[in-house]
Design an enzyme around this catalytic site. Structure first.
Site, PDB file in Angstrom:
ATOM      1  N   LYS A 261       0.867  -1.190   0.000  1.00 52.49           N
ATOM      2  CA  LYS A 261       0.000   0.000   0.000  1.00 52.49           C
ATOM      3  C   LYS A 261       0.898   1.233   0.000  1.00 52.49           C
ATOM      4  O   LYS A 261       1.718   1.407   0.899  1.00 52.49           O
ATOM      5  CB  LYS A 261      -0.903   0.003   1.245  1.00 52.49           C
ATOM      6  CG  LYS A 261      -1.631   1.340   1.478  1.00 52.49           C
ATOM      7  CD  LYS A 261      -2.586   1.302   2.684  1.00 52.49           C
ATOM      8  CE  LYS A 261      -3.180   2.683   2.988  1.00 52.49           C
ATOM      9  NZ  LYS A 261      -4.070   2.692   4.167  1.00 52.49           N
ATOM     10  N   ASP A 266      -2.680  10.255   3.378  1.00 54.00           N
ATOM     11  CA  ASP A 266      -4.067   9.840   3.608  1.00 54.00           C
ATOM     12  C   ASP A 266      -4.776  10.892   4.451  1.00 54.00           C
ATOM     13  O   ASP A 266      -4.697  10.873   5.681  1.00 54.00           O
ATOM     14  CB  ASP A 266      -4.089   8.474   4.313  1.00 54.00           C
ATOM     15  CG  ASP A 266      -5.510   7.966   4.525  1.00 54.00           C
ATOM     16  OD1 ASP A 266      -6.446   8.569   3.952  1.00 54.00           O
ATOM     17  OD2 ASP A 266      -5.682   6.964   5.245  1.00 54.00           O
ATOM     18  N   LYS A 273     -10.180  12.908   7.964  1.00 58.03           N
ATOM     19  CA  LYS A 273      -9.660  12.616   9.306  1.00 58.03           C
ATOM     20  C   LYS A 273      -9.613  13.903  10.114  1.00 58.03           C
ATOM     21  O   LYS A 273      -9.514  14.983   9.533  1.00 58.03           O
ATOM     22  CB  LYS A 273      -8.229  12.068   9.194  1.00 58.03           C
ATOM     23  CG  LYS A 273      -8.116  10.687   8.617  1.00 58.03           C
ATOM     24  CD  LYS A 273      -6.663  10.230   8.608  1.00 58.03           C
ATOM     25  CE  LYS A 273      -6.509   8.883   7.937  1.00 58.03           C
ATOM     26  NZ  LYS A 273      -7.076   7.764   8.702  1.00 58.03           N
ATOM     27  N   ASP A 284       1.669   6.567   5.258  1.00 56.28           N
ATOM     28  CA  ASP A 284       0.699   5.559   4.816  1.00 56.28           C
ATOM     29  C   ASP A 284       1.178   4.817   3.559  1.00 56.28           C
ATOM     30  O   ASP A 284       0.449   4.006   2.995  1.00 56.28           O
ATOM     31  CB  ASP A 284      -0.666   6.245   4.594  1.00 56.28           C
ATOM     32  CG  ASP A 284      -1.849   5.326   4.857  1.00 56.28           C
ATOM     33  OD1 ASP A 284      -1.650   4.302   5.544  1.00 56.28           O
ATOM     34  OD2 ASP A 284      -2.954   5.621   4.370  1.00 56.28           O
ATOM     35  N   ASP A 343     -12.140   7.038   3.676  1.00 51.63           N
ATOM     36  CA  ASP A 343     -10.919   6.834   4.464  1.00 51.63           C
ATOM     37  C   ASP A 343     -10.503   5.354   4.488  1.00 51.63           C
ATOM     38  O   ASP A 343      -9.401   5.026   4.907  1.00 51.63           O
ATOM     39  CB  ASP A 343     -11.134   7.364   5.883  1.00 51.63           C
ATOM     40  CG  ASP A 343      -9.837   7.568   6.634  1.00 51.63           C
ATOM     41  OD1 ASP A 343      -8.770   7.513   5.982  1.00 51.63           O
ATOM     42  OD2 ASP A 343      -9.888   7.782   7.859  1.00 51.63           O
ATOM     43  N   GLU A 345      -9.450   3.611   2.156  1.00 53.07           N
ATOM     44  CA  GLU A 345      -8.960   3.675   0.774  1.00 53.07           C
ATOM     45  C   GLU A 345      -7.902   2.616   0.477  1.00 53.07           C
ATOM     46  O   GLU A 345      -7.751   2.183  -0.651  1.00 53.07           O
ATOM     47  CB  GLU A 345      -8.395   5.070   0.483  1.00 53.07           C
ATOM     48  CG  GLU A 345      -6.939   5.328   0.898  1.00 53.07           C
ATOM     49  CD  GLU A 345      -6.696   5.222   2.395  1.00 53.07           C
ATOM     50  OE1 GLU A 345      -7.670   5.324   3.164  1.00 53.07           O
ATOM     51  OE2 GLU A 345      -5.534   5.017   2.801  1.00 53.07           O
ATOM     52  N   ARG A 347      -7.676  -0.512   1.212  1.00 54.18           N
ATOM     53  CA  ARG A 347      -8.218  -1.789   0.733  1.00 54.18           C
ATOM     54  C   ARG A 347      -8.667  -1.673  -0.716  1.00 54.18           C
ATOM     55  O   ARG A 347      -8.678  -2.661  -1.445  1.00 54.18           O
ATOM     56  CB  ARG A 347      -9.353  -2.256   1.662  1.00 54.18           C
ATOM     57  CG  ARG A 347     -10.520  -1.320   1.714  1.00 54.18           C
ATOM     58  CD  ARG A 347     -11.452  -1.620   2.888  1.00 54.18           C
ATOM     59  NE  ARG A 347     -10.881  -1.173   4.172  1.00 54.18           N
ATOM     60  CZ  ARG A 347     -11.452  -1.393   5.355  1.00 54.18           C
ATOM     61  NH1 ARG A 347     -12.591  -2.056   5.440  1.00 54.18           N
ATOM     62  NH2 ARG A 347     -10.869  -0.970   6.457  1.00 54.18           N
TER      63      ARG A 347
HETATM   64  N1  BES Z   1      -4.200   4.632   6.878  1.00 55.22           N
HETATM   65  C1  BES Z   1      -5.328   4.386   7.686  1.00 55.22           C
HETATM   66  C2  BES Z   1      -5.068   3.392   8.799  1.00 55.22           C
HETATM   67  C3  BES Z   1      -4.166   3.878   9.899  1.00 55.22           C
HETATM   68  C4  BES Z   1      -4.659   4.742  10.866  1.00 55.22           C
HETATM   69  C5  BES Z   1      -2.879   3.441   9.989  1.00 55.22           C
HETATM   70  C6  BES Z   1      -3.833   5.174  11.874  1.00 55.22           C
HETATM   71  C7  BES Z   1      -2.050   3.869  10.987  1.00 55.22           C
HETATM   72  C8  BES Z   1      -2.530   4.748  11.944  1.00 55.22           C
HETATM   73  C9  BES Z   1      -6.484   3.804   6.839  1.00 55.22           C
HETATM   74  O1  BES Z   1      -6.538   4.212   5.529  1.00 55.22           O
HETATM   75  C10 BES Z   1      -7.751   4.238   7.498  1.00 55.22           C
HETATM   76  O2  BES Z   1      -7.966   5.399   7.581  1.00 55.22           O
HETATM   77  N2  BES Z   1      -8.522   3.257   7.960  1.00 55.22           N
HETATM   78  C11 BES Z   1      -9.733   3.528   8.625  1.00 55.22           C
HETATM   79  C12 BES Z   1     -10.723   2.466   8.197  1.00 55.22           C
HETATM   80  C13 BES Z   1     -12.120   2.730   8.661  1.00 55.22           C
HETATM   81  C14 BES Z   1     -12.691   3.942   7.951  1.00 55.22           C
HETATM   82  C15 BES Z   1     -12.951   1.509   8.391  1.00 55.22           C
HETATM   83  C16 BES Z   1      -9.485   3.456  10.132  1.00 55.22           C
HETATM   84  O3  BES Z   1      -8.703   2.613  10.561  1.00 55.22           O
HETATM   85  O4  BES Z   1     -10.047   4.267  10.854  1.00 55.22           O
HETATM   86 ZN    ZN Z   2      -4.702   4.808   4.673  1.00 53.54          ZN
HETATM   87 ZN    ZN Z   3      -7.629   6.033   5.267  1.00 57.01          ZN
END
Ligand code: BES
Ligand code: ZN
Ligand code: ZN
Length: 490
Positions: A261, A266, A273, A284, A343, A345, A347
């Site tokens: 990834k 992000d 966020k 990210d 967010d 994204e 996946r």
């Molecule tokens: N890049 C983030 C995941 C992340 C968050 C990694 C904090 C390291 C530290 C990912 O893209 C994301 O934002 N995931 C969301 C998914 C949710 C919307 C289902 C998350 O984890 O809040």
């Molecule tokens: Zn992300």
């Molecule tokens: Zn994200």
């Protein structure tokens, strides 16, 4: 990289800036050269040092030990409880003290234990020193010089050093790859966006004679990477997908595809966020950085396997052109996904890349991604999660993690959660609508795009360290390439 030497000398005549002496608690266990052990005993008798695990005491011109300017005692704790990873970390802690003092020529005594292989201990000592030897000053003032060692000598007091010396190229390549991941993930997103990442990869590929294909937007359109394009469409920095290929000279034993990834920033997109959660989102792209660094190391070490590295590079941004909650994406595989949260994204990017990987065909597919905050909630920042459809593959990765001292822990792909990803409108939705089990449901989403492949997924909660500790500096931990190399070189 400093010069590294592992010698069978006792080390008492070392005449550099600092001699590091790892010590077990419980004084009768010392197997140190006499002059050095005398100093250690004195400091312990006076109760200034107990040799507790990670305890460090620097001593200026220690009595009776000529040559070195400083001697640094570092505690290993109880000898019965020592592990290679504890040695790596204790050595790394002492090395950080030395670096802060700007000492450049370092000697270290490899601790002698009754429980661990001597050559494995020597390797762990070298790793602890080299992994610590990192200082990211690119964004400091003009005159900033990185604090780094120029030479490292490991003394073994008569032990056979042939085996550990043979491992030096692997240790050095692993440390360089770790530092490369740290550099990439620590670099601000303003300076490292998909095109820049791609340029860096192309340059490295040339240097190391690895094949590298860069897919730009027209190529991605042609290739059907609609999910990657959807995530990237809100940014002024267009996406790129990289396909790198390392082939060994001899017939490869296996073909492995690594998928990373590479979200260079992000913001969350329109499901934006908040400020504090966005702070570290330049990292990210760590999955992609790990893939790139591992490819380079494979070429350096002439790994016996064929390795394909796929990196999905995008920025997830907010603009009038961003993809929107409610949009349906027809992914490369043909499966449609209702985007309910922009967010989630990572996946989406991986969906297309994993499907592409299944077309290329390989013995195993392993993806690496900073995919969910839930992994951090579950494991903290010292452990990454692993899931997969092939338990043998997962087991090998877990073993490789133990060997490298990078903690991995398996989570189950719980079948009954799959239905949470069903959408009334499309084949799938990209979130479940519940926070529970977020790392597992993200894994289940990815599984939809892996077909029959032997596949494992790593959710990289261990990729960012909020503070410096042992051989890690603040920021990107650089974990990843070393456990992958353990696996790929085996
Ligand atoms: N890049 C983030 C995941 C992340 C968050 C990694 C904090 C390291 C530290 C990912 O893209 C994301 O934002 N995931 C969301 C998914 C949710 C919307 C289902 C998350 O984890 O809040
Ligand atoms: Zn992300
Ligand atoms: Zn994200």
């Amino acid at each position: 990289m400093p010069t590294v030497d592992i010698s069978s000398q006792p080390g008492k005549d070392f005449a550099g800036d600092a001699l590091v002496v790892p010590v077990f608690s419980g004084r009768e266990r010392h197997r140190l050269p006499l002059a050095i052990s005398k100093v250690a005993r004195q400091v312990m008798d006076e109760e200034d040092f107990k040799a507790d695990y990670l305890e460090v005491v620097p001593l200026h011109h220690p009595n009776g030990v000529k040559g070195t300017r400083w001697m640094v005692l570092v505690g290993l704790g109880d000898e019965e409880k020592v592990t290679l990873n504890k040695i790596r970390k204790a050595v790394g802690t002492a090395a950080r003290v030395c670096l802060k003092k700007k000492w450049k020529s370092i000697g270290i005594l490899s601790p002698s234990t009754s429980t661990l292989d001597h050559d494995a201990v020597q390797v762990a000592v070298a790793e602890g020193l080299l992994l610590s030897n990192y200082d990211f000053v690119t964004f400091k003032g003009e005159k900033a010089e990185p604090k780094q060692f120029s030479s490292v000598e490991i003394f073994t007091n008569g032990d056979d050093t042939r085996k550990s010396r043979r491992k030096l190229p692997m240790i050095e390549a692993g440390a360089a790859a770790c530092h490369r991941v740290r550099d990439l993930a620590n670099t601000p997103a303003g300076d490292l966006y998909p095109e820049v990442f791609a340029e860096i990869a192309v340059k490295l590929a040339k240097q190391h004679k690895i094949h590298c294909e860069v897919m730009d937007v027209p190529a991605l359109e042609k290739g059907g990477f609609r999910s990657v394009l959807a995530v990237g469409q809100g940014s002024t920095r267009p996406p790129r997908v990289l396909n790198m290929e390392y082939k060994p000279k001899e017939k490869p034993k296996k073909h492995i595809i690594l998928v990373g990834k590479g979200v260079c920033f992000d913001s969350g997109g329109l499901s934006i966020k908040d400020a504090s959660n966005m702070e570290t989102m330049k990292d990210d792209m760590t999955g992609a950085a790990i893939v790139l660094a591992t490819m380079v190391a494979c070429a350096q070490l002439e790994a016996p396997v064929q390795v394909t590295g796929l990196m999905g590079l995008v920025e997830n941004m907010v603009s009038g052109n961003s993809y929107k909650p409610g949009d349906v994406i027809r992914t490369r595989s043909g499966k449609t996904v209702e985007v309910l949260n922009t967010d989630a994204e990572g996946r989406l990017v991986l969906a297309d890349l994993l499907h592409y990987a299944t077309e290329l065909g390989a013995d195993h597919i392993v993806d690496l991604a900073t995919l969910t905050g839930a992994a951090l909630v579950a494991m903290g920042d010292a452990v990454s999660a692993v899931m997969g459809t092939d338990q043998k593959l997962v087991d090998r990765l877990l073993d490789a993690g133990s060997a490298a001292g990078e903690h991995l822990w398996q989570l189950p792909l719980v079948e009954e959660y799959s239905e949470l990803l069903k959408s009334p409108l499309a084949d799938l939705k990209n979130i479940t609508g519940s926070r529970w089990g977020g790392t597992i449901t993200a894994g289940l989403f990815l599984r939809e795009f892996t077909g029959e492949a032997s596949w494992a997924h790593l959710d990289l909660s261990g990729s960012w360290s909020s503070k410096e500790r042992d051989y890690r500096t603040h920021g990107a931990s650089g974990e990843g390439p070393r456990f992958l190399l353990e696996w790929l070189m085996d």
